[in-house]
Design a protein around this motif. Structure first.
Motif, PDB file in Angstrom:
ATOM      1  N   ASP A  71       0.754  -1.453   0.033  1.00  0.00           N
ATOM      2  CA  ASP A  71      -0.077  -0.148   0.202  1.00  0.00           C
ATOM      3  C   ASP A  71       0.862   1.091   0.144  1.00  0.00           C
ATOM      4  N   VAL A  72       1.706   1.447   0.393  1.00  0.00           N
ATOM      5  CA  VAL A  72       3.122   2.182   0.552  1.00  0.00           C
ATOM      6  C   VAL A  72       3.573   2.516  -0.560  1.00  0.00           C
ATOM      7  N   ALA A  73       3.338   1.882  -1.306  1.00  0.00           N
ATOM      8  CA  ALA A  73       3.552   1.945  -3.093  1.00  0.00           C
ATOM      9  C   ALA A  73       2.503   2.370  -4.238  1.00  0.00           C
ATOM     10  N   GLY A  74       3.186   2.610  -5.156  1.00  0.00           N
ATOM     11  CA  GLY A  74       2.461   2.641  -6.265  1.00  0.00           C
ATOM     12  C   GLY A  74       2.293   0.954  -7.005  1.00  0.00           C
ATOM     13  N   LYS A  75       3.895   0.894  -7.217  1.00  0.00           N
ATOM     14  CA  LYS A  75       4.562  -0.171  -7.692  1.00  0.00           C
ATOM     15  C   LYS A  75       5.141  -1.585  -7.298  1.00  0.00           C
ATOM     16  N   MET A 115      11.533  -3.861  -5.490  1.00  0.00           N
ATOM     17  CA  MET A 115      11.985  -2.175  -5.726  1.00  0.00           C
ATOM     18  C   MET A 115      10.391  -1.380  -5.612  1.00  0.00           C
ATOM     19  N   MET A 116      10.334  -0.950  -4.848  1.00  0.00           N
ATOM     20  CA  MET A 116       8.875   0.018  -4.174  1.00  0.00           C
ATOM     21  C   MET A 116       9.467   1.128  -4.447  1.00  0.00           C
ATOM     22  N   MET A 117       8.645   1.897  -5.424  1.00  0.00           N
ATOM     23  CA  MET A 117       7.956   2.470  -7.097  1.00  0.00           C
ATOM     24  C   MET A 117       6.901   3.469  -6.608  1.00  0.00           C
ATOM     25  N   ASP A 118       7.176   4.886  -6.710  1.00  0.00           N
ATOM     26  CA  ASP A 118       6.259   5.768  -6.420  1.00  0.00           C
ATOM     27  C   ASP A 118       5.984   5.677  -5.064  1.00  0.00           C
ATOM     28  N   LEU A 119       6.578   5.875  -3.891  1.00  0.00           N
ATOM     29  CA  LEU A 119       6.122   6.230  -2.679  1.00  0.00           C
ATOM     30  C   LEU A 119       5.269   6.610  -2.400  1.00  0.00           C
ATOM     31  N   LYS A 120       4.482   6.855  -1.956  1.00  0.00           N
ATOM     32  CA  LYS A 120       3.318   7.499  -1.531  1.00  0.00           C
ATOM     33  C   LYS A 120       3.941   8.439   0.036  1.00  0.00           C
ATOM     34  N   ASN A 121       4.800   8.075   0.860  1.00  0.00           N
ATOM     35  CA  ASN A 121       5.019   8.661   1.692  1.00  0.00           C
ATOM     36  C   ASN A 121       6.619   8.046   2.352  1.00  0.00           C
ATOM     37  N   ASP A 127       9.615   2.036  11.561  1.00  0.00           N
ATOM     38  CA  ASP A 127       8.076   2.166  10.467  1.00  0.00           C
ATOM     39  C   ASP A 127       7.826   0.821  10.564  1.00  0.00           C
ATOM     40  N   LYS A 128       6.825  -0.053  10.455  1.00  0.00           N
ATOM     41  CA  LYS A 128       6.694  -1.499   9.665  1.00  0.00           C
ATOM     42  C   LYS A 128       6.013  -1.238   8.577  1.00  0.00           C
ATOM     43  N   VAL A 129       6.225  -1.749   7.289  1.00  0.00           N
ATOM     44  CA  VAL A 129       5.498  -2.044   5.652  1.00  0.00           C
ATOM     45  C   VAL A 129       5.334  -3.180   5.296  1.00  0.00           C
ATOM     46  N   PRO A 130       3.616  -2.926   5.666  1.00  0.00           N
ATOM     47  CA  PRO A 130       2.986  -4.465   5.121  1.00  0.00           C
ATOM     48  C   PRO A 130       3.172  -4.175   3.625  1.00  0.00           C
ATOM     49  N   ALA A 138       3.080 -21.052  -3.678  1.00  0.00           N
ATOM     50  CA  ALA A 138       2.581 -21.120  -1.858  1.00  0.00           C
ATOM     51  C   ALA A 138       1.395 -19.591  -1.964  1.00  0.00           C
ATOM     52  N   GLY A 139       1.307 -19.187  -3.371  1.00  0.00           N
ATOM     53  CA  GLY A 139       0.519 -18.391  -3.132  1.00  0.00           C
ATOM     54  C   GLY A 139       0.350 -17.008  -2.493  1.00  0.00           C
ATOM     55  N   LYS A 140      -0.330 -16.051  -2.074  1.00  0.00           N
ATOM     56  CA  LYS A 140       0.488 -14.832  -1.330  1.00  0.00           C
ATOM     57  C   LYS A 140       0.823 -14.955  -0.335  1.00  0.00           C
ATOM     58  N   VAL A 141       1.163 -14.156  -0.080  1.00  0.00           N
ATOM     59  CA  VAL A 141       1.712 -14.477   1.625  1.00  0.00           C
ATOM     60  C   VAL A 141       2.100 -12.782   2.161  1.00  0.00           C
ATOM     61  N   ALA A 142       1.922 -12.276   3.385  1.00  0.00           N
ATOM     62  CA  ALA A 142       2.059 -10.965   4.079  1.00  0.00           C
ATOM     63  C   ALA A 142       2.738 -11.212   4.828  1.00  0.00           C
ATOM     64  N   VAL A 143       3.842  -9.810   4.358  1.00  0.00           N
ATOM     65  CA  VAL A 143       4.993  -9.825   5.772  1.00  0.00           C
ATOM     66  C   VAL A 143       5.004  -8.353   5.849  1.00  0.00           C
ATOM     67  N   THR A 144       5.857  -8.198   7.084  1.00  0.00           N
ATOM     68  CA  THR A 144       5.806  -6.585   7.834  1.00  0.00           C
ATOM     69  C   THR A 144       7.010  -6.500   7.630  1.00  0.00           C
ATOM     70  N   LEU A 145       7.802  -5.385   6.533  1.00  0.00           N
ATOM     71  CA  LEU A 145       9.443  -5.195   6.646  1.00  0.00           C
ATOM     72  C   LEU A 145       9.650  -4.229   7.867  1.00  0.00           C
ATOM     73  N   ASP A 146      10.854  -4.340   8.292  1.00  0.00           N
ATOM     74  CA  ASP A 146      11.030  -3.559   9.688  1.00  0.00           C
ATOM     75  C   ASP A 146      11.726  -2.582   9.002  1.00  0.00           C
ATOM     76  N   VAL A 147      11.999  -1.483   8.958  1.00  0.00           N
ATOM     77  CA  VAL A 147      12.223  -0.364   8.755  1.00  0.00           C
ATOM     78  C   VAL A 147      13.628   0.068   9.394  1.00  0.00           C
ATOM     79  N   GLN A 148      14.896  -0.062   7.955  1.00  0.00           N
ATOM     80  CA  GLN A 148      15.742  -0.346   9.344  1.00  0.00           C
ATOM     81  C   GLN A 148      17.150   1.748   9.122  1.00  0.00           C
ATOM     82  N   GLY A 149      17.609   2.108   9.378  1.00  0.00           N
ATOM     83  CA  GLY A 149      17.996   3.356   8.920  1.00  0.00           C
ATOM     84  C   GLY A 149      18.862   3.319   6.652  1.00  0.00           C
ATOM     85  N   VAL A 150      18.408   4.331   7.091  1.00  0.00           N
ATOM     86  CA  VAL A 150      18.841   4.564   5.383  1.00  0.00           C
ATOM     87  C   VAL A 150      20.349   4.183   4.656  1.00  0.00           C
TER      88      VAL A 150
END
Length: 176
Positions: A71-75, A115-121, A127-130, A138-150
């Protein structure tokens, strides 16, 4: 006797927790185990960000990471980075990323990545990025990315002295 039983139970619990066979962040999907999902924080004006994780195939048949969404990215695309004649190149894997049976594939800086493109924020440290991964079997799998430093080089947030220099990357083959 009660004290020995309690001590034994605590020892078994500690051994189980320390064995590392199933960490809390691991996500299981069929024969796949997805671990250490993380991303780098992005500067405020950045429109792209990278996502990283490890995929282990514990089965006897190959699977393939074919796409991802967030959801955080356009693509979101599955990409590969490589050095060609001293220049870092990046390209989407149009046919997906194979995960062979019994093998582990690591998505990490300087190699395969999301590669997350067209970031909305901007992605901010903490942050936690679903993200939803789409696998062939295996089909669709939900994970959450833990955002680290730059400049992080791994899920623990450590920055290496060999951080990627964005100006040397060839983005000419990227579709936006």
């Amino acid at each position: 006797m009660k004290r020995v039983t309690t001590t034994l139970a605590l020892a078994v619990l500690a051994a189980t927790l320390l064995s590392g066979s199933a960490r809390a962040e691991d996500v299981k999907a069929g024969d796949l185990v997805i671990s250490q999902p993380w991303a780098r924080a992005t500067p405020g004006s950045a429109k792209t960000g990278g996502g990283y994780l490890t995929i282990e195939n514990k089965g006897t048949a190959a699977d393939k990471l074919v796409s991802a969404t967030a959801d955080v990215a356009g693509k979101v695309e599955v990409h590969e980075m490589a050095m060609n004649n001293g220049v870092m190149t990046m390209r989407p894997l149009e046919s997906g990323l194979a995960i062979d049976p019994g093998k582990t594939v690591k998505l990490a800086p300087g190699g395969y990545h999301l590669m997350m493109m067209d970031l909305k924020n901007p992605l901010k440290k903490g942050d936690k990025v679903p993200v939803t991964l789409q696998f062939e079997k295996a089909g669709k799998v939900a994970v959450t990315l833990d955002v680290q430093g730059v400049g992080a080089q791994g899920p623990g947030g450590s920055a290496g002295s060999d951080g990627m220099k964005m100006q040397k990357m060839d983005h000419s083959k990227m579709k936006m």
